[in-house]
Design a protein around this motif. Structure first.
Motif, PDB file in Angstrom:
ATOM      1  N   ARG A  31       0.793  -1.053   0.096  1.00  0.00           N
ATOM      2  CA  ARG A  31       0.242   0.063   0.082  1.00  0.00           C
ATOM      3  C   ARG A  31       0.773   1.391  -0.207  1.00  0.00           C
ATOM      4  O   ARG A  31       1.709   1.389   0.527  1.00  0.00           O
ATOM      5  CB  ARG A  31      -0.866  -0.128   1.118  1.00  0.00           C
ATOM      6  N   GLU A  70     -11.122   6.149  -8.233  1.00  0.00           N
ATOM      7  CA  GLU A  70     -11.703   5.720  -6.981  1.00  0.00           C
ATOM      8  C   GLU A  70     -11.305   4.068  -6.780  1.00  0.00           C
ATOM      9  O   GLU A  70     -10.786   3.932  -5.475  1.00  0.00           O
ATOM     10  CB  GLU A  70     -13.290   5.977  -6.605  1.00  0.00           C
ATOM     11  N   THR A 119      -7.611   3.965  -6.023  1.00  0.00           N
ATOM     12  CA  THR A 119      -7.192   4.293  -4.623  1.00  0.00           C
ATOM     13  C   THR A 119      -7.479   3.298  -3.621  1.00  0.00           C
ATOM     14  O   THR A 119      -6.706   3.131  -2.535  1.00  0.00           O
ATOM     15  CB  THR A 119      -7.682   5.628  -4.503  1.00  0.00           C
ATOM     16  N   GLN A 120      -8.603   2.829  -3.600  1.00  0.00           N
ATOM     17  CA  GLN A 120      -9.065   1.940  -2.658  1.00  0.00           C
ATOM     18  C   GLN A 120      -8.181   0.501  -2.921  1.00  0.00           C
ATOM     19  O   GLN A 120      -8.021  -0.233  -1.773  1.00  0.00           O
ATOM     20  CB  GLN A 120     -10.547   1.429  -2.955  1.00  0.00           C
ATOM     21  N   LEU A 158      -3.992   2.476  -2.171  1.00  0.00           N
ATOM     22  CA  LEU A 158      -3.626   3.265  -0.995  1.00  0.00           C
ATOM     23  C   LEU A 158      -3.741   2.703   0.239  1.00  0.00           C
ATOM     24  O   LEU A 158      -4.799   2.031   0.702  1.00  0.00           O
ATOM     25  CB  LEU A 158      -4.411   4.724  -1.169  1.00  0.00           C
ATOM     26  N   GLN A 200      -6.207   7.143   1.947  1.00  0.00           N
ATOM     27  CA  GLN A 200      -7.479   7.196   1.292  1.00  0.00           C
ATOM     28  C   GLN A 200      -7.985   8.435   2.109  1.00  0.00           C
ATOM     29  O   GLN A 200      -8.467   9.329   1.638  1.00  0.00           O
ATOM     30  CB  GLN A 200      -8.249   6.051   1.487  1.00  0.00           C
TER      31      GLN A 200
END
Length: 322
Positions: free
Chosen positions: A16, A257, A260-261, A264, A269
């Protein structure tokens, strides 16, 4: 309930991304869009240091130049109707004076070389496997700068040539940064100059390239299905811009989105969501008739920014992004 789209399952998440880690993004206009959103979230992202690039060979050439840290010279520029340009750079680097063009290109090269020395993540977005080769040298270019088409030779590059370029380049990158993590994705932008069949074959080559590289480096190279999300989950022309080839702003946001989910950390987030709200406030322009209200608003904003940096001390300076 009737399903109105085909869900796309995401592969296992890579390590991550968090605040304090360095990212570089290279590739197509979709790469520019995604990376700009990450940077607006105060993450340390260097976005396309050579400008937008579409094919894997041009992207590889840019990375090799960054690794070499070799400045651009006058004899590498070509004269166009807009000024002096580089065949390895996007038109945004073109300037009327040679000196200005070289200064811009070399300052960007220096920033990229510095970022590479501490890089944690590299985001690569392939757009097409079609390339243009400069007739004088046979070298692949990033941009033709509206020069006469007779000066170039266009072709679709096969998987073998792409692999022969990228496998040794990855070895160099991992030698420099042994813990480097690489995210590859295929741009959902359709390139229809060669028709639907030509576009499909081009994208298929890029998908096979990502698969080949991930199989060689399964712990460090990860594929995110941007193209598949657009083709299946967002298979509706309301998700396209007016040209019917580029994703709409809504589609880009939806794919961003999901990215990023997937990529990250939970902290990042949350930080991105806060940073976007703060950046919107920083960009607010007050009415001249409300000086006192504006002063009070700025005081509240300064308090919010201070609280943000206490939570995310490694975040970029949001004021510098305005």
């Amino acid at each position: 309930m009737i399903a109105l789209s085909t869900p796309v399952s995401l592969p296992p998440s890579p390590p991550r991304l968090s605040y304090g880690q360095a990212v570089m993004s290279l590739g197509s206009c979709f790469s520019q869009s995604i990376a700009t959103r990450l940077r607006a979230g105060a993450l340390d992202v260097l976005v396309n240091p050579f400008g937008i690039q579409y094919n894997p060979l041009s992207i590889a050439a840019a990375l090799e130049r960054i690794l070499e840290e070799r400045p651009f010279e006058t004899d590498e520029l070509v004269e166009t109707s807009g000024g002096y340009a580089s065949l390895l750079h996007h038109g945004s680097f073109t300037r009327r004076r040679r000196e200005d063009a070289l200064e811009l290109m070399n300052s960007s090269l220096e920033r990229a070389a510095a970022q590479l020395q501490r890089l944690d993540f590299l985001l690569l977005t392939w757009g097409t496997s079609y390339v243009y080769r400069w007739g004088e040298t046979g070298r692949v270019v990033s941009n033709c700068h509206k020069l006469p088409e007779r000066l170039f030779h266009r072709q679709r590059v096969g998987l073998d040539e792409l692999a022969a370029c990228w496998l040794p380049l990855l070895e160099r990158l991992f030698t420099l940064r042994p813990e480097l993590q690489i995210i590859t994705t295929v741009s959902p932008v359709r390139h229809l100059r060669d028709g639907a069949v030509g576009n499909a074959r081009s994208k298929a080559t890029l998908l096979l390239l990502s698969e080949l590289l991930a199989e060689r480096y399964p712990e460090q190279l990860h594929y995110f299905p941007s193209y598949e999300l657009m083709m299946d989950e967002l298979r509706d022309y309301r998700y396209y811009a007016e040209d019917m080839t580029h994703p709409s702003e809504l589609a880009e946001r939806l794919i961003a989105e999901r990215l990023t989910q997937w990529w990250l950390s939970p902290e990042a987030q949350r930080g991105i969501a806060e940073a976007e709200r703060l950046l919107s406030e920083l960009r607010h322009r007050p009415l001249s008739s409300e000086p006192e209200a504006h002063r009070e608003r700025l005081e509240r904003l300064e308090a919010k920014l201070a609280a943000f940096y206490r939570k995310y001390p490694s975040a970029l300076d949001l004021a510098a992004l305005v």
